[in-house]
Each structure stands twice: as structure tokens, then as C-alpha cells.
Design an enzyme around this catalytic site. Structure first.
Site, PDB file in Angstrom:
ATOM      1  N   GLY A 239       0.749  -1.243   0.000  1.00  0.00           N
ATOM      2  CA  GLY A 239       0.000   0.000   0.000  1.00  0.00           C
ATOM      3  C   GLY A 239       0.777   1.289   0.000  1.00  0.00           C
ATOM      4  N   GLU A 275       3.960  -6.568   1.748  1.00  0.00           N
ATOM      5  CA  GLU A 275       3.453  -6.990   0.425  1.00  0.00           C
ATOM      6  C   GLU A 275       3.375  -5.807  -0.537  1.00  0.00           C
ATOM      7  OE1 GLU A 275      -0.449  -8.384   1.392  1.00  0.00           O
ATOM      8  OE2 GLU A 275       0.246 -10.184   2.420  1.00  0.00           O
ATOM      9  N   PRO A 276       4.480  -5.141  -0.801  1.00  0.00           N
ATOM     10  CA  PRO A 276       4.393  -4.009  -1.724  1.00  0.00           C
ATOM     11  C   PRO A 276       4.246  -4.468  -3.173  1.00  0.00           C
ATOM     12  CG  PRO A 276       6.675  -4.355  -1.080  1.00  0.00           C
ATOM     13  CD  PRO A 276       5.859  -5.386  -0.341  1.00  0.00           C
ATOM     14  N   ARG A 314      -6.382   2.685 -15.767  1.00  0.00           N
ATOM     15  CA  ARG A 314      -6.399   3.439 -14.502  1.00  0.00           C
ATOM     16  C   ARG A 314      -7.051   4.830 -14.612  1.00  0.00           C
ATOM     17  NH1 ARG A 314      -2.758   4.761 -11.677  1.00  0.00           N
ATOM     18  NH2 ARG A 314      -3.649   4.067  -9.709  1.00  0.00           N
ATOM     19  N   CYS A 346     -14.345   3.443 -28.448  1.00  0.00           N
ATOM     20  CA  CYS A 346     -15.596   4.185 -28.631  1.00  0.00           C
ATOM     21  C   CYS A 346     -16.310   4.483 -27.324  1.00  0.00           C
ATOM     22  CB  CYS A 346     -16.509   3.396 -29.563  1.00  0.00           C
ATOM     23  SG  CYS A 346     -15.659   2.981 -31.072  1.00  0.00           S
ATOM     24  N   TYR A 375      -0.359  -2.245 -12.188  1.00  0.00           N
ATOM     25  CA  TYR A 375      -1.783  -2.222 -12.517  1.00  0.00           C
ATOM     26  C   TYR A 375      -2.017  -1.645 -13.913  1.00  0.00           C
ATOM     27  CZ  TYR A 375      -1.708  -2.995  -7.507  1.00  0.00           C
ATOM     28  OH  TYR A 375      -1.425  -3.494  -6.269  1.00  0.00           O
TER      29      TYR A 375
HETATM   30  N1  LLP Z   1      -1.627  -6.914  -0.372  1.00  0.00           N
HETATM   31  C1  LLP Z   1      -2.961  -7.016  -0.551  1.00  0.00           C
HETATM   32  C2  LLP Z   1      -3.726  -7.934   0.278  1.00  0.00           C
HETATM   33  C3  LLP Z   1      -3.584  -6.225  -1.535  1.00  0.00           C
HETATM   34  O1  LLP Z   1      -4.897  -6.318  -1.709  1.00  0.00           O
HETATM   35  C4  LLP Z   1      -2.813  -5.341  -2.332  1.00  0.00           C
HETATM   36  C5  LLP Z   1      -3.423  -4.520  -3.376  1.00  0.00           C
HETATM   37  C6  LLP Z   1      -1.421  -5.295  -2.103  1.00  0.00           C
HETATM   38  C7  LLP Z   1      -0.861  -6.088  -1.119  1.00  0.00           C
HETATM   39  C8  LLP Z   1      -0.512  -4.404  -2.895  1.00  0.00           C
HETATM   40  O2  LLP Z   1      -0.780  -3.063  -2.704  1.00  0.00           O
HETATM   41  P1  LLP Z   1       0.185  -1.954  -3.340  1.00  0.00           P
HETATM   42  O3  LLP Z   1       1.483  -2.033  -2.607  1.00  0.00           O
HETATM   43  O4  LLP Z   1       0.347  -2.282  -4.774  1.00  0.00           O
HETATM   44  O5  LLP Z   1      -0.519  -0.684  -3.126  1.00  0.00           O
HETATM   45  N2  LLP Z   1      -5.755  -1.562  -9.341  1.00  0.00           N
HETATM   46  C9  LLP Z   1      -5.562  -0.512  -8.353  1.00  0.00           C
HETATM   47  C10 LLP Z   1      -4.857  -1.009  -7.114  1.00  0.00           C
HETATM   48  C11 LLP Z   1      -5.523  -2.186  -6.445  1.00  0.00           C
HETATM   49  C12 LLP Z   1      -4.783  -2.674  -5.240  1.00  0.00           C
HETATM   50  C13 LLP Z   1      -5.367  -3.947  -4.753  1.00  0.00           C
HETATM   51  N3  LLP Z   1      -4.666  -4.555  -3.663  1.00  0.00           N
HETATM   52  C14 LLP Z   1      -4.838   0.651  -9.007  1.00  0.00           C
HETATM   53  O6  LLP Z   1      -4.552   0.593 -10.207  1.00  0.00           O
HETATM   54  O7  LLP Z   1      -4.549   1.660  -8.363  1.00  0.00           O
END
Ligand code: LLP
Length: 421
Positions: A239, A275-276, A314, A346, A375
Site C-alpha cells: 500500500g 506486500e508491496p 487506470r 468508442c 496495474y
Molecule cells: N496486499 C494485498 C492484500 C492487496 O490487496 C494489495 C493490493 C497489495 C498487497 C498491494 O498493494 P500496493 O502495494 O500495490 O498498493 N488496481 C488498483 C490497485 C488495487 C490494489 C489492490 N490490492 C490501481 O490501479 O490503483
């Protein structure tokens, strides 16, 4: 910092001119930098130095086998959310004991595959899931290592579609009910409790919500230990946000995030997992596209480009901002003008940016959408019968196509015709 910079008047990916790759593979395409991926992974690894830890890359952000292999070889574990991701991670050489299985709707087939193949832990999100996992483990004569994902009810202060830590979200079990659910898990023969899991959302640009959640996790650790559970691992989710624009204030660095983790949770002596996804892959990738037409509308100029919402969804889905830069470096002091940058699909939603100031551009020019590594490709579709665009990986002065562009025949012939037609 990333490795997409202008050199000698042209945008490069590491040491390769982007225009050279465009000439070789055609546009549009995704382009990733190995050095940037590795640097971002290392930032997290170093941020947690001195603490027993594992960085589990959230491969949902960018799951190409070559990207996974690059990170796996550097020592990364993986966070997976489906059996497809699990099998991809294994195929890239990630051992089962470095894979954590997240997700709110794991099926019993998915549980079976992971238990048989080897898994570090399941992050369980509900009591029914716990019951199902226990049954699968018992049927296989195995014990499933688990954490329970708790929902701390904190406001991640991010886009509503990617916030997960409020009580109205579908994720995890309310932290207030954690003792009860841990007690239930503790009585199950097929379940071994190893820790606690939390993930409050994505693209967080402030450490405060993380810290708030982690303080609650620290308290819960002590409570659960007092209840007799062996809490030895804390999975803190992903996150941490990335800078999508050069102008905005940058989000906190992994080093500051790591320091906060140590400050908040260090005294517990737990192994830390993070979990990045976005921070590792986001600024390690761009989408390269070509201007098809410059169309002058009433009071505005549209740059119609060959990339579209099906390739990079996005902006349409989250109103996300991606910096757009010309591949040819603009001359110093050149006057910018506002464009609407749109794709050929379209729908009016196929708009990447409105009234964005850019140097003068014309049909045939190459542009790059920055911060598209996370993403991007993984959320692409074939909408409007547009084949999935290729992915290319650069390392130093080398580049390789890591997913070729399908031919139209390949795309069409994936469909099968019923006998009655
Ligand atoms: N761990 C879990 C349980 C998650 O659900 C996620 C992301 C992550 C780790 C990784 O999060 P990050 O470090 O990438 O922020 N499609 C959206 C983002 C969806 C994120 C879903 N979960 C976008 O394009 O912004």
C-alpha cells in the site's frame, strides 16, 4: 528515482533509446526497467534490515514471468491472490515457503493446490474460509499455516476503490472479533496459527494510517499471546504510495516506512512480512504510444493516440493521473499547449488526460505514459478487439520482448464455434 531519463535528446529506458524499441516491436507497448525493479525491491529489503523479514512482492501489480523471475532471483517472496498467481510464482522459481496466499474468496481447489505445492501461509479473511481450509488440510493430512486478516477500521485516506481497511469494506474480520476467531482457529486440527495479517489499502501517501493500524496490530499481538497463541509473524500488507507526478509532494520513502514499522512493532520480536506491489513496479514501467491524429476540436485539441483504456485502464477507472512525456526531448523553453489525450476506443471514458500541457506534438510522435508499471498490463483487456499489447524488459543496454503481441488470428482463433453453427 527510475531509469527512464532523457539522454542526448531522447527518452531512454536504462541505456536503450525508447524509439529503438518502438521501431522493433511497434506501438503501443509496456516497457519495464530491470534496474528500477531491483532498486525498489532493495529499498524495502534495506528498510527492514536488522529485523527478520520477507518482502513478498504483490504480483497482482505486474505479473509477467520475466518480472517475477527478476525479483525472485533477488530474493523476493510473493503475495498471491489466486491459484493462477500461485502457479505463475512457482513457474518463476519462487519456492512455496516464500509465497503468502491472500484474497477474500479462495476456493477449496485453490487451497488444495497451494497446500500440496507448498505455501508459507494463508491469510484467512473469514470464518467460512477458515472452516473450508481446515477441511481441505485434514483431507490431505496436512496442517495449513495461517494468519487472520484483521480489519482495523482505519481510514487509509486513499481512493475509495482501493481502500480496504474500513469496516464497510469486504476485507478481513473486524479487529474487535479477532480473539473469538483466533480461538476458533486454535481449536482446529488442520490449522496452525502463525501470525496476524493486515492490509488497509493502496496508494497511501501518508504513514499515519499505517501507523494507526500497526499499533492496533501490536496490541492484538499481546492480547492473542496472552490467550496462548503463538503469534510470531506479522504480515503488514502493501500500500505504500508512489509519486505519480513530479510536481506533487512525494509520499514517504520505504526507509521511513521501515523505521515506523520497527518503532511500532519492533519490541514484539515478530518476523515482519510486507506486500508491496505498486512501489516496486509502478515507476519501473511506462506505456509507449504513438500519436495517430491531432484533431482540432471546438476550443480544444485532441491527441488521438494508439494506446487506449483497454491497455491502461487506470485513468478511466480511478481518474488516475499518469504523467505523459514526449519520447523526443522537448527543446528548452518551448511553449507548451493544452491537449486532451485520448485513445481510439468508442467511449468518452477513453480519455487519459484533459487539457494537459505538453510541448507541441504531431501525428507520428511517440509519447510515454509514466508510472504505468503497476496495474497497467495486468488490468488490460481486448475490448474493441484490440489485442493485448506487448511487454518489453530492459536491462542495461539489452532489451527483450517478454510478452509478444498476439496476431489477429491468434486472438480470433481462441474462440471456438459450437457444432450447430
Ligand atoms: N496486499 C494485498 C492484500 C492487496 O490487496 C494489495 C493490493 C497489495 C498487497 C498491494 O498493494 P500496493 O502495494 O500495490 O498498493 N488496481 C488498483 C490497485 C488495487 C490494489 C489492490 N490490492 C490501481 O490501479 O490503483
Amino acid at each position: 528515482m527510475d531509469h527512464f531519463l532523457y539522454k542526448d535528446g531522447a527518452l531512454h529506458a536504462e541505456d536503450v533509446p525508447v524509439s529503438e524499441i518502438a521501431a522493433a516491436v511497434g506501438t503501443p507497448f509496456y516497457l519495464y526497467s530491470t534496474a528500477t525493479l531491483l532498486r525498489h525491491y532493495a529499498l524495502f529489503d534495506e528498510a527492514l534490515e536488522g529485523t527478520d523479514h520477507l518482502v513478498c512482492y504483490a504480483m497482482k501489480a505486474a505479473g509477467n514471468q520475466a518480472i517475477l523471475k527478476t525479483l525472485a532471483q533477488a530474493g523476493a517472496g510473493m503475495d498471491v491472490v489466486s491459484v493462477g498467481e500461485y502457479l505463475r510464482a512457482r513457474a518463476a522459481g519462487v519456492p512455496g515457503d516464500k509465497i503468502v496466499f491472500s484474497g477474500v474468496g479462495k476456493t477449496t481447489e485453490e487451497m488444495r493446490t497451494a497446500l500440496e505445492g507448498g505455501i508459507r501461509q494463508f491469510n484467512v479473511e473469514s470464518e467460512p474460509e477458515l472452516e473450508a481450509l481446515n477441511a481441505v488440510a485434514l483431507s490431505l493430512g496436512k496442517v495449513a499455516p495461517i494468519t487472520i486478516r484483521v480489519n482495523p477500521d482505519v481510514d487509509a485516506r486513499t481512493h475509495a476503490k482501493i481502500a480496504t481497511g474500513k469496516s464497510e469494506n469486504k476485507f478481513g474480520i473486524p479487529i474487535a472479533r479477532a480473539r473469538e476467531v483466533y480461538a476458533l482457529a486454535g481449536r482446529m486440527q488442520g490449522i496452525e496459527i502463525v501470525g496476524i495479517d493486515v492490509h488497509i489499502g493502496s496508494q497511501l501517501t501518508d504513514l499515519a494510517p499505517f501507523e494507526q493500524a500497526y499499533r492496533l496490530v501490536a496490541e492484538l499481538t499481546e492480547t492473542l499471546r496472552a490467550d496462548g497463541h503463538d503469534i510470531r509473524r506479522l504480515d503488514l500488507g502493501g500500500g505504500l504510495g508512489i509519486p505519480y507526478t513530479r510536481s506533487n509532494q512525494a509520499p514517504p520513502l520505504p526507509l521511513e516506512y521501515g523505521a515506523m514499522i520497527k518503532r511500532t512493532l519492533g519490541h514484539l520480536g515478530c518476523e515482519i512480512e510486507i506486500e508491496p506491489g505498486r512501489l516496486i513496479a509502478g515507476n519501473a514501467g511506462i506505456m509507449v504510444s504513438r500519436v495517430i491524429y491531432l484533431k482540432s476540436g471546438e476550443g480544444r485539441d485532441f491527441l488521438i493516440v494508439d494506446g487506449a483504456m483497454n491497455d491502461l485502464i487506470r485513468p478511466a477507472m480511478y481518474d488516475a493521473h499518469h504523467d505523459i512525456v514526449p519520447v523526443l526531448e522537448p527543446e528548452a523553453g518551448v511553449e507548451q499547449r493544452p491537449y486532451d489525450i485520448v485513445g481510439p476506443v468508442c467511449e468518452s471514458g477513453d480519455t487519459f488526460a484533459r487539457q494537459r500541457d505538453l510541448p507541441p506534438l504531431a501525428a507520428g510522435d511517440l509519447i510515454a505514459f509514466r508510472s504505468a508499471g503497476a496495474y497497467g498490463a495486468v488490468m488490460a483487456s481486448e475490448y474493441n478487439a484490440r489485442p493485448l499489447i506487448p511487454e518489453v524488459l530492459v536491462k542495461g543496454d539489452q532489451f527483450a520482448v517478454i510478452r509478444p503481441r498476439p496476431t489477429f488470428d491468434e486472438m480470433i482463433n481462441r474462440d471456438t464455434i459450437p457444432g450447430w453453427l
